[in-house]
Write a protein that holds these residues in place. Structure first.
Motif, PDB file in Angstrom:
ATOM      1  N   GLN A  31       0.824  -1.205   0.000  1.00 18.52           N
ATOM      2  CA  GLN A  31       0.000   0.000   0.000  1.00 18.52           C
ATOM      3  C   GLN A  31       0.864   1.263   0.000  1.00 18.52           C
ATOM      4  OE1 GLN A  31      -2.830   0.176   3.187  1.00 18.52           O
ATOM      5  NE2 GLN A  31      -3.626   2.188   2.580  1.00 18.52           N
ATOM      6  N   ALA A  34       2.337   1.705  -3.378  1.00 13.95           N
ATOM      7  CA  ALA A  34       1.326   2.195  -4.317  1.00 13.95           C
ATOM      8  C   ALA A  34       1.056   3.684  -4.114  1.00 13.95           C
ATOM      9  CB  ALA A  34       0.026   1.395  -4.154  1.00 13.95           C
ATOM     10  N   GLU A  35       0.955   4.097  -2.828  1.00 16.16           N
ATOM     11  CA  GLU A  35       0.726   5.516  -2.532  1.00 16.16           C
ATOM     12  C   GLU A  35       1.899   6.367  -2.990  1.00 16.16           C
ATOM     13  OE1 GLU A  35      -0.016   5.608   1.606  1.00 16.16           O
ATOM     14  OE2 GLU A  35      -2.101   4.897   1.446  1.00 16.16           O
ATOM     15  N   GLU A  38       1.740   6.742  -6.648  1.00 14.55           N
ATOM     16  CA  GLU A  38       0.676   7.682  -7.035  1.00 14.55           C
ATOM     17  C   GLU A  38       1.126   9.123  -6.825  1.00 14.55           C
ATOM     18  OE1 GLU A  38      -2.956   8.514  -8.721  1.00 14.55           O
ATOM     19  OE2 GLU A  38      -2.006   6.556  -8.437  1.00 14.55           O
ATOM     20  N   ARG A  39       1.856   9.350  -5.704  1.00 15.86           N
ATOM     21  CA  ARG A  39       2.369  10.693  -5.446  1.00 15.86           C
ATOM     22  C   ARG A  39       3.359  11.116  -6.521  1.00 15.86           C
ATOM     23  NH1 ARG A  39       2.197   9.069   0.053  1.00 15.86           N
ATOM     24  NH2 ARG A  39       4.357   8.381  -0.056  1.00 15.86           N
ATOM     25  N   LYS A  41       3.427  10.008  -9.506  1.00 16.88           N
ATOM     26  CA  LYS A  41       2.650  10.202 -10.729  1.00 16.88           C
ATOM     27  C   LYS A  41       1.981  11.569 -10.734  1.00 16.88           C
ATOM     28  CE  LYS A  41      -1.159   8.156 -13.382  1.00 16.88           C
ATOM     29  NZ  LYS A  41      -2.169   7.070 -13.412  1.00 16.88           N
ATOM     30  N   ASP A  42       1.380  11.950  -9.574  1.00 16.48           N
ATOM     31  CA  ASP A  42       0.722  13.252  -9.475  1.00 16.48           C
ATOM     32  C   ASP A  42       1.727  14.396  -9.619  1.00 16.48           C
ATOM     33  OD1 ASP A  42      -1.712  12.039  -9.112  1.00 16.48           O
ATOM     34  OD2 ASP A  42      -1.708  12.229  -6.915  1.00 16.48           O
ATOM     35  N   LYS A  45       2.696  14.656 -13.151  1.00 15.35           N
ATOM     36  CA  LYS A  45       1.591  15.246 -13.910  1.00 15.35           C
ATOM     37  C   LYS A  45       1.515  16.745 -13.657  1.00 15.35           C
ATOM     38  CE  LYS A  45      -3.402  14.883 -14.655  1.00 15.35           C
ATOM     39  NZ  LYS A  45      -4.647  14.193 -14.241  1.00 15.35           N
TER      40      LYS A  45
END
Length: 340
Positions: A31, A34-35, A38-39, A41-42, A45
């Motif tokens: 987890q 994954a977090e 995602e961070r 990735k953000d 972006k």
């Protein structure tokens, strides 16, 4: 149950508990990974969006700057009406470009802001130089401060030299209306003296000035402790080095430099611009005189369009934060009575 079986069951219990703890640790680790992904990735972006915005700004800014420079280049050798139109368009585009920069600082780097501001300053210098070259300031002669009606018995005017210029002792001077180097006086100009002319007021101290009519442009320079009211100005009002004064006029655009502690009662159909100013305050134009309606018609200004409270400060780049250099005059503090 003998001791051997009891120990076996206890070991099995601890094995299951250990496996569960290991499983939980693995899940938490997955987890967390994954977090973290995602961070990242953000963040990537967000960086991509910022870069895209920055690239869009640079493309748009450079295209607009090139368009303004093209307008200035087109002034060379053009007729005066064409030059005037191009310079007005270039000035309006400069205002829009400054606003575009102000609105974009939130995602621009400090370096990009400095580069853009430097480019704007160079463009402003180019605009001023083009104006001086293509529309040089006309020489002017001091004129009587009396109203036209009071000089009706004067001798005939000197011979004309064409294009609104007269000859005085063999030298060409403009028909520019002006007041200069005056203190402690009440000064007026009539509509006949002002109509379609450039008006220059300079080095006035503690004077009350009433300009009844529709001049072409209005220039105020080195004004101190004065109250200056003017009818509709067909094009621009330029204010420079004004202090402790009250001004009122309608116009197409207004540019103010080096001005402090001055109230402006304004009707402007484009936007007001201030630069190097402090303590300037604004309210809607409210002066009236008998021929105001006719003068509005003569000026061509739109009476239904008044951007008196939309002020661009070229020294203030913080988007979304009001400039501290100008304010709106509270309604209860606005002047409503002008003349006895």
């Amino acid at each position: 149950m003998d001791a051997t079986e009891e120990i076996s069951q206890e070991n099995a219990f601890y094995d299951r508990d250990g496996a569960a703890k290991i499983h939980n640790r693995i899940q938490k680790r997955q987890q967390a990974l994954a977090e973290d992904a995602e961070r990242r990735k953000d963040a990537k972006k967000s960086q991509s969006v910022g870069e895209e915005k920055s690239e869009y700004f640079l493309r748009t800014f450079n295209a607009e700057r090139a368009g303004i420079q093209e307008l200035l280049t087109g002034c060379s050798g053009a007729d005066r009406p064409v030059v005037t139109q191009k310079l007005e368009e270039a000035t309006a585009k400069m205002t829009q470009l400054q606003k575009f920069l102000n609105d974009s600082v939130i995602f621009l780097s400090q370096y990009e802001i400095r580069v853009a501001q430097s480019a704007l300053q160079k463009l402003q210098t180019s605009l001023s130089e083009t104006r001086e070259e293509a529309l040089p300031k006309k020489k002017f002669a001091f004129r009587s401060r009396t109203k036209a009606a009071e000089v009706s018995d004067c001798p005939p005017p000197p011979e004309t030299a064409g294009s609104g210029v007269t000859k005085l002792d063999g030298a060409a001077v403009s028909k520019q209306a002006d007041f200069s180097n005056i203190s402690d006086e009440y000064l007026t100009k009539t509509s006949e003296e002002l109509q379609n002319r450039d008006v220059l007021l300079t080095h006035l101290t503690n004077c009350k000035v009433r300009l009844y009519g529709s001049p072409s442009t209005l220039h105020l320079k080195h004004i101190n402790a004065c109250e200056i009211l003017c009818g509709p100005v067909a094009t621009s009002v330029f204010v420079d080095h004004c202090s402790n004064s009250i001004l009122a006029f309608p116009c197409q655009q207004m540019r103010t430099h080096n001005t402090t502690d001055t109230q402006v009662y304004l009707h402007v159909t484009s936007r007001a611009i201030i630069e190097d100013c402090l303590g300037v305050s604004f309210a809607p134009f409210c002066w009236s005189y008998p021929t105001l309606d006719q003068d509005f018609s003569a000026s061509g200004l739109d009476r239904d369009r008044n951007n008196w409270s939309q002020v661009d400060d070229f020294n203030w780049l913080a988007a979304g934060t009001p400039s501290p250099n100008w304010t709106v005059i509270p309604e209860e503090d606005r002047k409503t009575t002008w003349d006895p």
